[in-house]
Design a protein around this motif. Structure first.
Motif, PDB file in Angstrom:
ATOM      1  N   ARG A 132       4.096  -0.856   2.463  1.00  0.00           N
ATOM      2  CA  ARG A 132       3.163   0.268   2.363  1.00  0.00           C
ATOM      3  C   ARG A 132       3.720   1.435   3.164  1.00  0.00           C
ATOM      4  NH1 ARG A 132      -2.897  -2.270   2.769  1.00  0.00           N
ATOM      5  NH2 ARG A 132      -2.172  -3.204   4.709  1.00  0.00           N
ATOM      6  N   LEU A 134       3.498   5.747   4.256  1.00  0.00           N
ATOM      7  CA  LEU A 134       2.826   7.035   4.298  1.00  0.00           C
ATOM      8  C   LEU A 134       3.527   7.939   3.300  1.00  0.00           C
ATOM      9  CD1 LEU A 134       0.822   8.974   5.838  1.00  0.00           C
ATOM     10  CD2 LEU A 134       2.778   9.552   7.296  1.00  0.00           C
ATOM     11  N   ILE A 165      -1.479   6.263   1.658  1.00  0.00           N
ATOM     12  CA  ILE A 165      -0.786   5.149   2.306  1.00  0.00           C
ATOM     13  C   ILE A 165      -0.743   4.013   1.304  1.00  0.00           C
ATOM     14  CG2 ILE A 165      -0.795   3.481   4.189  1.00  0.00           C
ATOM     15  CD1 ILE A 165      -2.337   5.484   5.858  1.00  0.00           C
ATOM     16  N   LEU A 218      -7.793   1.628   5.026  1.00  0.00           N
ATOM     17  CA  LEU A 218      -6.638   0.822   4.635  1.00  0.00           C
ATOM     18  C   LEU A 218      -7.089  -0.614   4.450  1.00  0.00           C
ATOM     19  CD1 LEU A 218      -3.553   0.957   4.190  1.00  0.00           C
ATOM     20  CD2 LEU A 218      -3.284   0.250   6.561  1.00  0.00           C
ATOM     21  N   ASP A 223      -3.211  -0.093  -1.817  1.00  0.00           N
ATOM     22  CA  ASP A 223      -3.233   1.277  -1.342  1.00  0.00           C
ATOM     23  C   ASP A 223      -4.500   1.585  -0.556  1.00  0.00           C
ATOM     24  OD1 ASP A 223      -0.913   1.497  -2.724  1.00  0.00           O
ATOM     25  OD2 ASP A 223      -1.694   2.769  -4.322  1.00  0.00           O
ATOM     26  N   PHE A 303       1.700  -0.691   9.801  1.00  0.00           N
ATOM     27  CA  PHE A 303       0.286  -0.556  10.147  1.00  0.00           C
ATOM     28  C   PHE A 303      -0.321  -1.930  10.409  1.00  0.00           C
ATOM     29  CE2 PHE A 303       1.082   3.444   8.004  1.00  0.00           C
ATOM     30  CZ  PHE A 303       0.474   4.337   8.855  1.00  0.00           C
TER      31      PHE A 303
END
Length: 717
Positions: A132, A134, A165, A218, A223, A303
């Motif tokens: 994933r 940005l 994201i 998130l 996504d 993340f």
């Protein structure tokens, strides 16, 4: 957070404009596009029973012409209305209740919506499970089509930054080499385990941006999405009401030239990732521009691991631009301050601060015809109360000047005080390739005059004597002008952490050293010190670390680092100046009598596969207790910090000035003792500082933690 209740209309609409405005109020655009003032003005029109249809239209036109936000939202709404027709199931008159599936946020929550209007969004599909990212793009606000990267943006015009994201879009401004967000479930879960709310902040010195906070959700897989559910709460929105992108409006400057936008994605005050977008602005849109973006800080790739990151009250992002240090201060409710300093200013500030700190424990005197630096501390590393007051007064005046550099206007200073009124943990994030330092611990937030005597704050000093773990003055709300209180200094009031940007595949460290092993310390020592004093220091350390590995040769030290993993690594020696012609940090580390260690040496050692054990078993906490002797550069230890972070060291502790050997030994012994008792870095560093201050010594402020303040030793306790 308050939620706006569905509107009730007990009368027929008075004009076609009112009918359409009622429709707009019942859609998601009402809560995402206009600013709070525009929504309030429109709401006032809809709720005013005395206006005729003609008066309603005239008042609406005034709002439309005077408020840029109103014009943008209304034009966007009319475009969607033409494309999709009347929104199904939204009556506009004579009803007592409006159907709305998702909660709508009130004025204190303003979020940008997505163009995927009415598209079914399947959170369970798991797209982007492999990685994933940005991703960013600039779009025109009406069409939401992306602006080509080679197009000059027109001056004085509104655009939007589109953020997502997940799986990158084809028009992503960030290069393919940007840090990937690898596969892995999120550890911390909001909304009953479905994912995490992330906050997005945008700041710019050139672009006009709304002072808003933005949120994006998130999920565990796939996504991220935007919706109108209150951040932190459960989702009540339907999947087809969600969008994949956040849109942040900005207005280009009236004067053509380059412009920059800083974007920060954070979770509970931790800056997870930041990016810088750059634009070319001309009088009108035309080919030949250069719009781009780069990820310049990553706290936790993927993340992931968000549950382990403690909440932070404020975050400071430090970047570099055209030879300057740029600083942006954000809090949980949005931006607080932004400023920039030239490299010359930064170097000058550090020279002044180091001179002030150095004067607190030593001074130059002429002895037998030559200058000698004389220690001003007694045998117990203390100073008497009068000398301490002089030291604190000097530092308070310097710290107030630094505070005004960070917050140049009164509103910015008030915003900082509001955010940091109580003891907090402040996160300082340096962008990648930024090697400028700033003395955050020395900031003093109580106003003082340059030449006025300072009155001591009795309750503050009594608090210090009573409790060295305290971080707040009992009388902090009543500090008059020219008050000298220990808790006016950020380094005595707050916990300040400066975690390094984590290399690809890594994660911010919250534990140091291997699990299940006895405490061990690898020491690189100088043999230039008095051997009797050094042996006493090593004996004290051996009481804490039964496994003490002392090295006085460079090769032996390298082999020790790649041998059995240790809990800590300790450099104890002089900081030597770089040799003429060496392209390295101004200060290098001394080991033994003649050996020197450069950041480039550590990077070369890290090429060996044996260093991967730091990543597998847990890297050590590194303490650089080498004394600076000739440093006048803003970089100090930062090149060492970055190299050690790349080698998966859990964190680095360093000094900013020359510290006499006896004080350096005492500080290190007490710090390691507290760490092995189970305290984290932030608490151990703060307590060591305060205990020194209680004995008349301010030099605990010379030590800085380049790691998470929550870092602990695995072998502690």
């Amino acid at each position: 957070m308050a939620v706006e209740e569905p509107a009730e209309y007990t009368r027929a609409y008075r004009s076609e404009t009112e009918r359409l405005l009622r429709i707009l109020r019942a859609t998601g655009l009402w809560h995402s596009e206009p600013d709070n003032e525009t929504r309030s003005a429109w709401r006032g029109l809809l709720e005013d029973p005395d206006l005729t249809g003609e008066q309603f239209d005239a008042a609406f036109l005034v709002i439309y012409e005077e408020r840029h936000s109103a014009a943008e939202c209304w034009d966007r709404f009319l475009e969607l209305h033409r494309r999709f027709g009347e929104p199904l199931g939204i009556p506009t008159q004579g009803v007592s209740e409006l159907p709305r599936e998702e909660p709508a946020a009130d004025e204190d929550f303003d979020e940008a919506a997505d163009e995927d209007f009415g598209e079914d969004f399947d959170e369970a599909a798991g797209r982007g499970a492999e990685a994933r990212f940005l991703h960013l793009a600039v779009v025109w606000p009406h069409s939401r089509r992306s602006v080509p990267a080679d197009l000059f943006l027109a001056s004085g015009r509104t655009y939007q930054l589109r953020l997502g994201i997940g799986e990158p879009a084809a028009d992503n401004l960030l290069p393919p080499s940007s840090p990937a967000l690898p596969e892995g479930p999120l550890d911390h879960a909001d909304d009953d385990g479905r994912g995490d709310w992330l906050q997005v902040t945008a700041v710019s010195a050139e672009l006009h941006l709304p002072a808003e906070r933005y949120w994006i959700f998130l999920p565990l897989h796939g996504d991220a999405w935007v919706c109108h559910c209150p951040p932190g709460g459960r989702h009540g929105c339907a999947p087809d009401h969600r969008g994949r992108h956040l849109h942040i409006p900005f207005v280009t400057p009236e004067e053509p030239g380059p412009a920059r936008l800083l974007l920060i994605v954070s979770h509970r005050g931790n800056q997870l990732q930041s990016a810088t977008a750059t634009f070319s602005v001309a009088a009108a849109e035309r080919p030949g521009g250069a719009t781009g973006a780069v990820v310049d800080h990553t706290l936790t790739p993927g993340f992931t691991g968000l549950d382990a990151l403690p909440r932070r009250a404020a975050a400071v992002r430090v970047g570099r631009r055209d030879g300057a240090m740029t600083v942006d201060v954000t809090a949980e409710d949005g931006p607080a301050a932004a400023f920039w300093l030239s490299e010359h200013q930064v170097v000058a500030v550090l020279e002044q601060v180091r001179a002030d700190l150095l004067a607190c424990h030593s001074e130059l005197r002429v002895q037998e015809g030559r200058e000698v630096r004389v220690n001003l501390l007694d045998r117990a590393n203390r100073k008497d109360p009068d000398a301490l007051r002089r030291d604190m007064t000097r530092l308070a005046r310097r710290g107030w000047s630094l505070y005004q550099m960070v917050a140049r206007t009164r509103p910015e200073r008030e915003a900082l005080r509001r955010v940091l009124d109580r003891p907090s943990t402040i996160q300082i994030c340096r962008t990648e390739l930024n090697d400028l330092a700033f003395p955050w611990a020395l900031l003093y937030d109580i106003p003082v005059e340059a030449d006025a005597p300072l009155g001591q704050c009795g309750p503050g000093w009594e608090q210090l004597r009573r409790d060295p773990t305290a971080r707040a003055c009992p009388d902090r709300t009543r500090h008059p002008l020219n008050t000298l209180c220990p808790y006016g200094f950020w380094g005595f009031k707050h916990i300040i952490e400066q975690p390094a940007s984590v290399p690809g595949g890594g994660r911010v460290h919250l534990e140091a050293g291997p699990a299940g092993a006895a405490p061990s310390l690898t020491v690189a020592r100088s043999t230039r010190f008095d051997p009797t004093g050094v042996e006493r220091h090593l004996a004290a350390l051996r009481a804490f670390f039964p496994d003490l590995r002392v090295c006085d040769r460079k090769d032996a030290f390298r082999l020790a680092l790649t041998g059995a993993p240790s809990t800590g690594v300790y450099f104890f020696g002089h900081g030597l100046p770089a040799r003429v012609g060496e392209d390295t940090t101004p200060t290098v580390l001394e080991i033994g009598h003649d050996d020197r260690i450069l950041p480039e040496d550590l990077a070369a050692w890290g090429e060996a596969p044996e260093w991967e054990q730091w990543a597998r078993s847990g890297g050590p906490l590194v303490f650089l207790n080498g004394c600076h002797t000739v440093d006048h550069d803003a970089r100090t230890w930062l090149p060492f910090v970055d190299v050690l972070a790349g080698l998966h060291a859990a964190g680095v502790i360093g000094t900013e000035i020359t510290v006499v050997r006896g004080l350096a030994e005492e500080f290190a012994e007490r710090f390691w003792e507290l760490m092995l008792s189970g305290q984290d870095v932030g608490s151990a560093l703060h307590r060591t500082r305060m205990e020194l201050l209680g004995r008349g010594n301010v030099l605990g402020l010379a030590y800085t933690a380049y790691c998470s303040a929550a870092l602990r030793l695995r072998t502690a306790g």
